[in-house]
Design a protein around this motif. Structure first.
Motif, PDB file in Angstrom:
ATOM      1  N   GLY A 129       0.787  -1.213   0.000  1.00 10.61           N
ATOM      2  CA  GLY A 129       0.000   0.000   0.000  1.00 10.61           C
ATOM      3  C   GLY A 129       0.828   1.277   0.000  1.00 10.61           C
ATOM      4  N   PHE A 130       2.154   1.159  -0.041  1.00  6.50           N
ATOM      5  CA  PHE A 130       3.047   2.320  -0.059  1.00  6.50           C
ATOM      6  C   PHE A 130       4.002   2.209  -1.233  1.00  6.50           C
ATOM      7  CE2 PHE A 130       1.768   2.241   4.340  1.00  6.50           C
ATOM      8  CZ  PHE A 130       1.715   3.577   4.711  1.00  6.50           C
ATOM      9  N   HIS A 131       4.625   3.315  -1.572  1.00  6.32           N
ATOM     10  CA  HIS A 131       5.783   3.320  -2.458  1.00  6.32           C
ATOM     11  C   HIS A 131       6.779   4.320  -1.880  1.00  6.32           C
ATOM     12  CE1 HIS A 131       3.552   6.718  -4.266  1.00  6.32           C
ATOM     13  NE2 HIS A 131       4.739   7.175  -4.595  1.00  6.32           N
ATOM     14  N   ILE A 132       8.034   4.138  -2.229  1.00  7.04           N
ATOM     15  CA  ILE A 132       9.083   5.028  -1.726  1.00  7.04           C
ATOM     16  C   ILE A 132       9.321   6.095  -2.787  1.00  7.04           C
ATOM     17  CG2 ILE A 132      11.466   5.224  -0.937  1.00  7.04           C
ATOM     18  CD1 ILE A 132       9.683   3.592   0.964  1.00  7.04           C
ATOM     19  N   ASP A 133       9.238   7.354  -2.362  1.00  3.80           N
ATOM     20  CA  ASP A 133       9.449   8.495  -3.247  1.00  3.80           C
ATOM     21  C   ASP A 133      10.855   8.433  -3.841  1.00  3.80           C
ATOM     22  OD1 ASP A 133       8.524  11.151  -4.226  1.00  3.80           O
ATOM     23  OD2 ASP A 133      10.241  11.856  -3.066  1.00  3.80           O
ATOM     24  N   ASP A 134      11.025   8.994  -5.047  1.00  2.00           N
ATOM     25  CA  ASP A 134      12.321   8.975  -5.726  1.00  2.00           C
ATOM     26  C   ASP A 134      13.363   9.862  -5.056  1.00  2.00           C
ATOM     27  OD1 ASP A 134      11.371   7.229  -7.628  1.00  2.00           O
ATOM     28  OD2 ASP A 134      10.793   8.812  -9.022  1.00  2.00           O
ATOM     29  N   ASP A 135      12.952  10.772  -4.199  1.00  2.00           N
ATOM     30  CA  ASP A 135      13.845  11.712  -3.521  1.00  2.00           C
ATOM     31  C   ASP A 135      14.541  11.051  -2.324  1.00  2.00           C
ATOM     32  OD1 ASP A 135      14.255  14.132  -4.566  1.00  2.00           O
ATOM     33  OD2 ASP A 135      12.820  15.206  -3.320  1.00  2.00           O
ATOM     34  N   VAL A 136      15.394  10.086  -2.564  1.00  2.00           N
ATOM     35  CA  VAL A 136      16.068   9.357  -1.482  1.00  2.00           C
ATOM     36  C   VAL A 136      17.458   9.943  -1.289  1.00  2.00           C
ATOM     37  CG1 VAL A 136      16.960   7.116  -0.772  1.00  2.00           C
ATOM     38  CG2 VAL A 136      14.767   7.261  -1.954  1.00  2.00           C
ATOM     39  N   GLU A 137      17.825  10.229  -0.047  1.00  2.00           N
ATOM     40  CA  GLU A 137      19.186  10.679   0.287  1.00  2.00           C
ATOM     41  C   GLU A 137      19.906   9.486   0.898  1.00  2.00           C
ATOM     42  OE1 GLU A 137      19.141  14.259   2.675  1.00  2.00           O
ATOM     43  OE2 GLU A 137      17.441  15.046   1.530  1.00  2.00           O
ATOM     44  N   ARG A 138      20.797   8.867   0.112  1.00  2.00           N
ATOM     45  CA  ARG A 138      21.425   7.600   0.489  1.00  2.00           C
ATOM     46  C   ARG A 138      22.592   7.730   1.457  1.00  2.00           C
ATOM     47  NH1 ARG A 138      20.846   3.404  -4.175  1.00  2.00           N
ATOM     48  NH2 ARG A 138      22.044   2.224  -2.687  1.00  2.00           N
ATOM     49  N   GLY A 139      23.272   8.867   1.479  1.00  2.00           N
ATOM     50  CA  GLY A 139      24.457   8.995   2.309  1.00  2.00           C
ATOM     51  C   GLY A 139      25.677   8.496   1.562  1.00  2.00           C
ATOM     52  N   PRO A 140      26.774   8.298   2.234  1.00  2.00           N
ATOM     53  CA  PRO A 140      26.922   8.300   3.694  1.00  2.00           C
ATOM     54  C   PRO A 140      26.813   9.713   4.261  1.00  2.00           C
ATOM     55  CG  PRO A 140      29.038   7.905   2.650  1.00  2.00           C
ATOM     56  CD  PRO A 140      28.020   7.951   1.555  1.00  2.00           C
ATOM     57  N   ALA A 141      26.152   9.790   5.392  1.00  2.00           N
ATOM     58  CA  ALA A 141      25.935  11.048   6.093  1.00  2.00           C
ATOM     59  C   ALA A 141      25.532  10.729   7.525  1.00  2.00           C
ATOM     60  CB  ALA A 141      24.841  11.851   5.401  1.00  2.00           C
ATOM     61  N   ALA A 142      25.367  11.758   8.324  1.00  2.00           N
ATOM     62  CA  ALA A 142      24.917  11.556   9.700  1.00  2.00           C
ATOM     63  C   ALA A 142      23.513  10.958   9.724  1.00  2.00           C
ATOM     64  CB  ALA A 142      24.940  12.872  10.468  1.00  2.00           C
ATOM     65  N   VAL A 143      22.672  11.364   8.757  1.00  2.00           N
ATOM     66  CA  VAL A 143      21.331  10.807   8.603  1.00  2.00           C
ATOM     67  C   VAL A 143      21.046  10.613   7.120  1.00  2.00           C
ATOM     68  CG1 VAL A 143      19.835  11.379  10.549  1.00  2.00           C
ATOM     69  CG2 VAL A 143      20.522  13.161   9.007  1.00  2.00           C
ATOM     70  N   GLU A 169       5.162   6.902   0.682  1.00  2.00           N
ATOM     71  CA  GLU A 169       3.921   7.555   0.286  1.00  2.00           C
ATOM     72  C   GLU A 169       2.840   6.498   0.100  1.00  2.00           C
ATOM     73  OE1 GLU A 169       5.055   9.630  -3.274  1.00  2.00           O
ATOM     74  OE2 GLU A 169       5.963  11.266  -2.133  1.00  2.00           O
ATOM     75  N   PRO A 170       1.639   6.786   0.636  1.00  2.00           N
ATOM     76  CA  PRO A 170       0.544   5.825   0.457  1.00  2.00           C
ATOM     77  C   PRO A 170       0.170   5.721  -1.017  1.00  2.00           C
ATOM     78  CG  PRO A 170      -0.249   7.846   1.481  1.00  2.00           C
ATOM     79  CD  PRO A 170       1.240   7.966   1.376  1.00  2.00           C
ATOM     80  N   GLY A 171      -0.185   4.525  -1.452  1.00  2.00           N
ATOM     81  CA  GLY A 171      -0.474   4.299  -2.861  1.00  2.00           C
ATOM     82  C   GLY A 171      -1.726   4.992  -3.347  1.00  2.00           C
ATOM     83  N   ASP A 172      -2.899   4.625  -2.840  1.00  2.00           N
ATOM     84  CA  ASP A 172      -4.159   5.141  -3.360  1.00  2.00           C
ATOM     85  C   ASP A 172      -4.921   5.988  -2.360  1.00  2.00           C
ATOM     86  OD1 ASP A 172      -3.706   3.808  -5.738  1.00  2.00           O
ATOM     87  OD2 ASP A 172      -4.676   1.980  -5.037  1.00  2.00           O
ATOM     88  N   ASP A 173      -4.428   6.131  -1.171  1.00  2.00           N
ATOM     89  CA  ASP A 173      -5.166   6.819  -0.116  1.00  2.00           C
ATOM     90  C   ASP A 173      -4.693   8.258  -0.006  1.00  2.00           C
ATOM     91  OD1 ASP A 173      -6.599   7.580   2.068  1.00  2.00           O
ATOM     92  OD2 ASP A 173      -5.745   6.108   3.439  1.00  2.00           O
ATOM     93  N   ASP A 174      -5.469   9.192  -0.600  1.00  2.00           N
ATOM     94  CA  ASP A 174      -5.092  10.605  -0.540  1.00  2.00           C
ATOM     95  C   ASP A 174      -5.276  11.196   0.847  1.00  2.00           C
ATOM     96  OD1 ASP A 174      -4.338  10.685  -3.156  1.00  2.00           O
ATOM     97  OD2 ASP A 174      -6.299  11.314  -3.888  1.00  2.00           O
ATOM     98  N   GLU A 175      -6.049  10.526   1.687  1.00  2.00           N
ATOM     99  CA  GLU A 175      -6.287  11.058   3.027  1.00  2.00           C
ATOM    100  C   GLU A 175      -5.147  10.716   3.977  1.00  2.00           C
ATOM    101  OE1 GLU A 175     -10.160  10.420   4.589  1.00  2.00           O
ATOM    102  OE2 GLU A 175     -11.112  10.718   2.644  1.00  2.00           O
ATOM    103  N   GLN A 176      -4.360   9.723   3.663  1.00  2.00           N
ATOM    104  CA  GLN A 176      -3.241   9.347   4.524  1.00  2.00           C
ATOM    105  C   GLN A 176      -2.027  10.195   4.155  1.00  2.00           C
ATOM    106  OE1 GLN A 176      -2.348   5.204   4.485  1.00  2.00           O
ATOM    107  NE2 GLN A 176      -0.818   5.358   6.093  1.00  2.00           N
ATOM    108  N   GLU A 177      -1.352  10.713   5.150  1.00  2.00           N
ATOM    109  CA  GLU A 177      -0.193  11.586   4.955  1.00  2.00           C
ATOM    110  C   GLU A 177       1.027  10.793   4.478  1.00  2.00           C
ATOM    111  OE1 GLU A 177       0.069  15.018   5.480  1.00  2.00           O
ATOM    112  OE2 GLU A 177      -2.115  14.951   5.665  1.00  2.00           O
TER     113      GLU A 177
END
Length: 165
Positions: free
Chosen positions: A113-127, A133-141
């Motif tokens: 029911g989710f997908h991972i947005d393309d804006d991934v910060e892989r690092g290496p970094a402190a974080v 993102e929810p797949g079809d549910d516009d009401e879910q954040e």
């Protein structure tokens, strides 16, 4: 005579099916043997993956050069990074906690029911950062996560969404 013939044909088909099933089961059992080269019929857990990686990294490399002979000093290498999987509501991620305190995102997988947005910060970094993102549910954040390493292992926490869209 017809009933007898039908019974023989049925018995032959049952025998052939049983033999084929037994042969398939025998081959699958052989492919799961420790150290086998065949594909596994079941997924490996994290401990089994670590054992397989350790076996692969300890395998001697045959380069034919005298420097690989037994008793040769091995070059010193930095301490190995620790790979772990962290799970969160939107999915899971495999990260590498490095000796210098940084984290690197190796791979990720969304939950149903989710997908991972393309804006991934892989690092290496402190974080490192990713957003589930929810797949079809516009009401879910959307669920933006920061992942960092602690002495107990990697931790993921939901952070405030900074996207403007």
């Amino acid at each position: 005579m017809r009933k007898w013939r039908s019974a023989v044909v049925t018995a032959a088909w049952v025998a052939v099916g049983t033999a084929a099933g037994a042969l398939g089961a025998w081959q699958l059992a052989g492919s799961d043997a420790e150290g086998g080269d065949a594909a596994h019929s079941r997924p490996l857990d994290e401990a089994a993956v670590r054992r397989a990686l350790a076996r692969a990294s300890n395998a001697p490399a045959d380069t034919g050069s005298p420097s690989t002979a037994a008793g040769s000093p091995k070059p010193s290498s930095p301490p190995a990074a620790e790979r772990s999987t962290v799970r969160f509501t939107g999915g899971s991620a495999t990260v590498e906690c490095r000796a210098d305190g940084t984290v690197r995102l190796i791979s990720w997988s969304p939950a149903d029911g989710f997908h991972i947005d393309d804006d991934v910060e892989r690092g290496p970094a402190a974080v490192v950062r990713l957003e589930a993102e929810p797949g079809d549910d516009d009401e879910q954040e959307d669920l933006p996560y920061e992942i960092h390493c602690t002495p107990e292992g990697p931790r993921a926490k939901v952070v405030q969404d900074t996207d403007d869209d």
